[in-house]
Design a protein around this motif. Structure first.
Motif, PDB file in Angstrom:
ATOM      1  N   ASP A 212       0.813  -1.212   0.000  1.00 50.17           N
ATOM      2  CA  ASP A 212       0.000   0.000   0.000  1.00 50.17           C
ATOM      3  C   ASP A 212       0.846   1.261   0.000  1.00 50.17           C
ATOM      4  O   ASP A 212       0.385   2.338  -0.356  1.00 50.17           O
ATOM      5  N   GLN A 213       2.120   1.137   0.405  1.00 52.58           N
ATOM      6  CA  GLN A 213       2.981   2.308   0.465  1.00 52.58           C
ATOM      7  C   GLN A 213       3.611   2.573  -0.899  1.00 52.58           C
ATOM      8  O   GLN A 213       3.872   1.641  -1.660  1.00 52.58           O
ATOM      9  N   PRO A 214       3.850   3.841  -1.281  1.00 62.29           N
ATOM     10  CA  PRO A 214       4.455   4.130  -2.578  1.00 62.29           C
ATOM     11  C   PRO A 214       5.873   3.595  -2.658  1.00 62.29           C
ATOM     12  O   PRO A 214       6.581   3.510  -1.654  1.00 62.29           O
ATOM     13  N   SER A 215       6.262   3.199  -3.891  1.00 63.01           N
ATOM     14  CA  SER A 215       7.626   2.720  -4.085  1.00 63.01           C
ATOM     15  C   SER A 215       8.611   3.860  -3.860  1.00 63.01           C
ATOM     16  O   SER A 215       8.247   5.024  -3.841  1.00 63.01           O
ATOM     17  N   VAL A 216       9.886   3.491  -3.711  1.00 57.25           N
ATOM     18  CA  VAL A 216      10.925   4.499  -3.511  1.00 57.25           C
ATOM     19  C   VAL A 216      10.961   5.447  -4.698  1.00 57.25           C
ATOM     20  O   VAL A 216      11.095   6.663  -4.549  1.00 57.25           O
ATOM     21  N   GLU A 217      10.779   4.881  -5.928  1.00 54.07           N
ATOM     22  CA  GLU A 217      10.834   5.705  -7.136  1.00 54.07           C
ATOM     23  C   GLU A 217       9.690   6.719  -7.163  1.00 54.07           C
ATOM     24  O   GLU A 217       9.887   7.903  -7.436  1.00 54.07           O
ATOM     25  N   ILE A 218       8.457   6.233  -6.871  1.00 49.58           N
ATOM     26  CA  ILE A 218       7.309   7.126  -6.877  1.00 49.58           C
ATOM     27  C   ILE A 218       7.433   8.157  -5.775  1.00 49.58           C
ATOM     28  O   ILE A 218       7.143   9.340  -5.961  1.00 49.58           O
ATOM     29  N   GLN A 219       7.902   7.731  -4.590  1.00 46.11           N
ATOM     30  CA  GLN A 219       8.058   8.671  -3.490  1.00 46.11           C
ATOM     31  C   GLN A 219       9.093   9.734  -3.834  1.00 46.11           C
ATOM     32  O   GLN A 219       8.932  10.904  -3.501  1.00 46.11           O
ATOM     33  N   ALA A 220      10.160   9.327  -4.548  1.00 43.83           N
ATOM     34  CA  ALA A 220      11.181  10.297  -4.945  1.00 43.83           C
ATOM     35  C   ALA A 220      10.587  11.346  -5.873  1.00 43.83           C
ATOM     36  O   ALA A 220      10.940  12.518  -5.804  1.00 43.83           O
ATOM     37  N   GLU A 221       9.673  10.926  -6.757  1.00 42.57           N
ATOM     38  CA  GLU A 221       9.023  11.893  -7.639  1.00 42.57           C
ATOM     39  C   GLU A 221       8.183  12.883  -6.848  1.00 42.57           C
ATOM     40  O   GLU A 221       8.160  14.081  -7.139  1.00 42.57           O
ATOM     41  N   GLU A 222       7.480  12.368  -5.834  1.00 48.46           N
ATOM     42  CA  GLU A 222       6.637  13.263  -5.056  1.00 48.46           C
ATOM     43  C   GLU A 222       7.477  14.262  -4.266  1.00 48.46           C
ATOM     44  O   GLU A 222       7.060  15.397  -4.032  1.00 48.46           O
ATOM     45  N   ASP A 223       8.662  13.831  -3.859  1.00 46.24           N
ATOM     46  CA  ASP A 223       9.530  14.706  -3.074  1.00 46.24           C
ATOM     47  C   ASP A 223      10.320  15.673  -3.941  1.00 46.24           C
ATOM     48  O   ASP A 223      10.890  16.634  -3.439  1.00 46.24           O
ATOM     49  N   ARG A 224      10.373  15.422  -5.258  1.00 45.40           N
ATOM     50  CA  ARG A 224      11.165  16.253  -6.148  1.00 45.40           C
ATOM     51  C   ARG A 224      10.541  17.644  -6.288  1.00 45.40           C
ATOM     52  O   ARG A 224       9.334  17.785  -6.410  1.00 45.40           O
ATOM     53  N   GLY A 225      11.367  18.655  -6.290  1.00 42.99           N
ATOM     54  CA  GLY A 225      10.884  20.007  -6.525  1.00 42.99           C
ATOM     55  C   GLY A 225      10.594  20.222  -7.998  1.00 42.99           C
ATOM     56  O   GLY A 225      10.730  19.307  -8.817  1.00 42.99           O
ATOM     57  N   PRO A 226      10.209  21.426  -8.390  1.00 48.25           N
ATOM     58  CA  PRO A 226       9.909  21.705  -9.801  1.00 48.25           C
ATOM     59  C   PRO A 226      11.122  21.440 -10.683  1.00 48.25           C
ATOM     60  O   PRO A 226      12.245  21.818 -10.362  1.00 48.25           O
ATOM     61  N   MET A 227      10.886  20.782 -11.805  1.00 45.02           N
ATOM     62  CA  MET A 227      11.961  20.498 -12.752  1.00 45.02           C
ATOM     63  C   MET A 227      12.123  21.637 -13.741  1.00 45.02           C
ATOM     64  O   MET A 227      11.154  22.294 -14.114  1.00 45.02           O
ATOM     65  N   ASN A 228      13.349  21.843 -14.178  1.00 42.31           N
ATOM     66  CA  ASN A 228      13.602  22.723 -15.311  1.00 42.31           C
ATOM     67  C   ASN A 228      13.324  21.939 -16.595  1.00 42.31           C
ATOM     68  O   ASN A 228      13.347  20.702 -16.606  1.00 42.31           O
ATOM     69  N   VAL A 229      13.085  22.649 -17.684  1.00 43.02           N
ATOM     70  CA  VAL A 229      12.843  22.002 -18.975  1.00 43.02           C
ATOM     71  C   VAL A 229      13.632  22.744 -20.043  1.00 43.02           C
ATOM     72  O   VAL A 229      13.530  23.972 -20.161  1.00 43.02           O
ATOM     73  N   VAL A 230      14.426  22.003 -20.819  1.00 39.46           N
ATOM     74  CA  VAL A 230      15.115  22.568 -21.981  1.00 39.46           C
ATOM     75  C   VAL A 230      14.676  21.777 -23.203  1.00 39.46           C
ATOM     76  O   VAL A 230      14.842  20.552 -23.267  1.00 39.46           O
ATOM     77  N   LEU A 231      14.088  22.487 -24.161  1.00 41.24           N
ATOM     78  CA  LEU A 231      13.656  21.900 -25.423  1.00 41.24           C
ATOM     79  C   LEU A 231      14.605  22.343 -26.533  1.00 41.24           C
ATOM     80  O   LEU A 231      14.740  23.531 -26.802  1.00 41.24           O
ATOM     81  N   PHE A 232      15.280  21.385 -27.141  1.00 38.99           N
ATOM     82  CA  PHE A 232      16.093  21.653 -28.330  1.00 38.99           C
ATOM     83  C   PHE A 232      15.212  21.344 -29.548  1.00 38.99           C
ATOM     84  O   PHE A 232      14.863  20.180 -29.790  1.00 38.99           O
ATOM     85  N   TYR A 233      14.855  22.406 -30.294  1.00 40.14           N
ATOM     86  CA  TYR A 233      13.825  22.276 -31.329  1.00 40.14           C
ATOM     87  C   TYR A 233      14.409  22.726 -32.666  1.00 40.14           C
ATOM     88  O   TYR A 233      14.441  23.906 -32.991  1.00 40.14           O
ATOM     89  N   ALA A 234      14.899  21.750 -33.444  1.00 41.85           N
ATOM     90  CA  ALA A 234      15.557  22.051 -34.713  1.00 41.85           C
ATOM     91  C   ALA A 234      14.539  22.107 -35.849  1.00 41.85           C
ATOM     92  O   ALA A 234      13.342  21.875 -35.654  1.00 41.85           O
ATOM     93  N   ASP A 235      15.023  22.374 -37.058  1.00 44.68           N
ATOM     94  CA  ASP A 235      14.136  22.660 -38.185  1.00 44.68           C
ATOM     95  C   ASP A 235      14.481  21.776 -39.385  1.00 44.68           C
ATOM     96  O   ASP A 235      15.662  21.562 -39.691  1.00 44.68           O
TER      97      ASP A 235
END
Length: 605
Positions: free
Chosen positions: A114-137
């Motif tokens: 019933d308890q969240p996995s370590v991986e899922i719990q780590a996601e919940e504890d993670r702060g806001p992520m940065n995002v970099v999109l490399f968008y070529a043409d």
């Protein structure tokens, strides 16, 4: 039997008399007494053996469990939940005690599940992520070393693919620069955002074409205003309409349509300028806020109208000098002759073929310069990634590399994009995500991901739900928490609502439960609708539409009411049109796909 009782009141004389008699004769035990003692001895032995076996069983049970607990880091003492509840004196009591222990262990295991996995719990504890999109043409799916291209050198992107997931069937819903970018900013098909033509003032049948998405509903605005991100755009915007900078950007540069230009006292190459602007954004961003950066390269787009087409940086000119670029198998006059009858020499794809590929020498020259510009983008991506690493934020940054549309490299006697063929609609997609489950790192994924999914994926990384008007799906469900699965985990847990919009939007397709036919919660889409508008007139760039699957593809050319059907698995070059096949199977497939095409088209609109 007083003689057997030491406390019996027997007289001394009687004991002596008994001893005297015994001394005079040999001692002979009566038969009945001997049998009784033998039976008693056997009973004692049997009981002892039973007790011994029970003790051995109990000791073995505790020793095994204690060893298991020691392997988990505990000491050698018996775990509290396995200690006897009280001393057991009978086999029945031991059995009952063992049953109680098993019930307690079952309860403990259920609590763990019933308890969240370590991986899922780590996601919940993670702060806001940065995002970099490399968008070529104008960069198609196989312009990558990681995709098996034996010529082009893209070591940074190849390494990125080994650290993330490369999506091998990623496609665009409309293969042209400005429409694809409008789709990225809105999360919508062309049929919804209606940005068909180039910029303000362009009209179709007297109707002005514009970006019909509210300014506060763009990807940029939602990240800036709803998620409180520092938002930057460095490179080609591609809309030719003014976006409200206060709503959409904290940092903005727009570089489009050129390869070399004097800016100030310096002669800049456009990729060099895109890189410098991206690094300037990273150097000046506020360190206390998460950020989103779109590095929107103009490369590998040609300079339309310039006879040179592709003009790389001087330092790249030594690359590919000794290479021979393979000519595609479908770059033949025979393949051009198999195009629909309304494809004539005035068709823009054929015109650009003459600009680039109508002689073997020109083909080699153009493709080498094209690859040089691709390698320059690869180098730029490396510089940005190194800066993220130096700033200590790379491990908390979602990295995406993709492009706005594919490109014909002389296949079918064509150049550029627009049409529903594989070379035009398939584009690269590499994702490196800090939330990625370890088993997906360095893998490929062949699901149909689309450019409409980019918007939902980026918003999801920022903790935002996509707007109800958005038509894509968060792709991270394909590589997080064990991959796509049933249950709420498949969609993630949104942290913030991007909108309270209560407008009604079209229902999903009959065989999908996600937004706009994105498959069910436990599966991904297996087909999609493609569309491209007519540009100028039907002989120049005719309108095209398609139903795309991995086995068959159905084309429809609405200006001419013309159909085509291709067996993609057996005819990946899309040369043999099965529309008029007499094979009953082909007729059945054509009828079914024609019907399904109409369903998906109506959903998109």
């Amino acid at each position: 039997n007083h003689s057997l009782n030491p406390s019996s009141p027997t007289t001394s004389s009687s004991r002596q008399t008994r001893a005297s008699k015994d001394a005079r004769k040999s001692f002979i035990m009566p038969r009945a007494t001997l049998q009784s003692q033998l039976a008693l001895s056997l009973l004692v032995v049997a009981v002892s053996m039973v007790l011994l076996l029970l003790h051995i069983h109990q000791a073995s049970y505790f020793a095994t469990t204690s060893k298991s607990n020691r392997s988990k880091g505990n000491d050698g003492t018996m775990p509290d939940n396995l200690k006897p509840m009280r001393a057991a004196s009978t086999a029945s009591e031991l059995i009952k005690q063992d049953q109680r222990r098993r019930e307690m262990n079952k309860i403990n295991e259920e609590e763990k599940l019933d308890q969240p996995s370590v991986e899922i719990q780590a996601e919940e504890d993670r702060g806001p992520m940065n995002v970099v999109l490399f968008y070529a043409d104008d960069w198609r799916h196989d312009t990558l070393g990681a995709a098996g291209n034996p010529i082009v050198k893209t070591p940074v992107l190849d390494a990125l693919a080994k650290e993330g997931v490369r999506f091998t069937e990623n496609c665009v819903t409309t293969s042209i620069c400005w429409v694809s970018r409008a789709t990225l900013y809105s999360g919508q098909y062309l049929a919804r955002h209606h940005f068909e033509m180039l910029g303000k003032g362009r009209t179709v049948n007297g109707t002005e074409m514009k970006f019909e998405v509210p300014q506060n509903e763009t990807l940029y605005s939602l990240l800036k205003k709803k998620a409180n991100y520092h938002v930057g755009h460095a490179g080609k915007l591609g809309l030719w309409v003014e976006l409200d900078h206060e709503l959409n950007f904290d940092f903005f540069t727009d570089e489009d349509g050129w390869h070399w230009r004097i800016i100030g006292n310096k002669m800049w190459h456009v990729t060099e300028k895109n890189t410098a602007d991206a690094l300037r954004f990273l150097a000046t961003r506020p360190k206390e806020k998460p950020f989103f950066l779109n590095v929107a390269y103009f490369a590998t787009h040609a300079v339309d109208g310039d006879v040179r087409q592709y003009m790389p940086q001087n330092e790249s000119m030594s690359m590919y000098v000794n290479d021979t670029i393979p000519i595609p198998a479908t770059a033949t006059e025979e393949a051009w002759g198999k195009m629909p009858p309304f494809f004539g020499e005035y068709n823009e794809g054929r015109t650009r073929w003459r600009w680039r590929f109508d002689t073997p020498e020109k083909h080699q020259h153009m493709m080498k310069n094209y690859y040089r510009m691709a390698s320059e983008v690869d180098k730029s991506v490396g510089l940005v990634l190194n800066t993220l690493r130096d700033q200590g934020v790379l491990d908390n940054t979602l990295i995406i590399f993709t492009t706005d549309n594919g490109n014909f490299h002389a296949e079918h006697g064509l150049a550029d994009k627009w049409y529903p063929h594989q070379e035009s609609i398939r584009v690269p997609l590499i994702v490196k995500d800090p939330r990625m489950s370890p088993e997906f790192v360095g893998t490929t994924n062949d699901e149909f991901t689309l450019n409409i999914d980019l918007t939902a994926t980026i918003l999801g990384a920022a903790g935002l739900d996509p707007l109800p008007s958005m038509m894509g799906r968060d792709m991270s469900v394909l590589y997080r928490k064990g991959g796509i699965q049933t249950g709420a985990a498949a969609q993630g847990i949104p942290k913030i609502s991007a909108s309270n919009d209560e407008r009604h939007y079209i229902n999903s397709a009959s065989d999908g439960q996600g937004k706009y036919h994105s498959g069910s919660e436990s599966s991904w889409r297996t087909e999609f609708y493609y569309e491209h508008p007519m540009h100028s007139n039907p002989q120049y760039i005719p309108a095209s539409q398609a139903l795309v699957r991995k086995d068959y593809k159905y084309f429809y050319w609405p200006n001419f009411h013309y159909e085509q059907l291709f067996d993609i698995r057996n005819d990946p070059g899309e040369l043999n049109d099965l529309r008029n096949s007499n094979d009953p199977e082909h007729k059945e497939i054509l009828a079914a796909m024609r019907k399904r095409f109409v369903e998906l088209k109506m959903l998109a609109h």
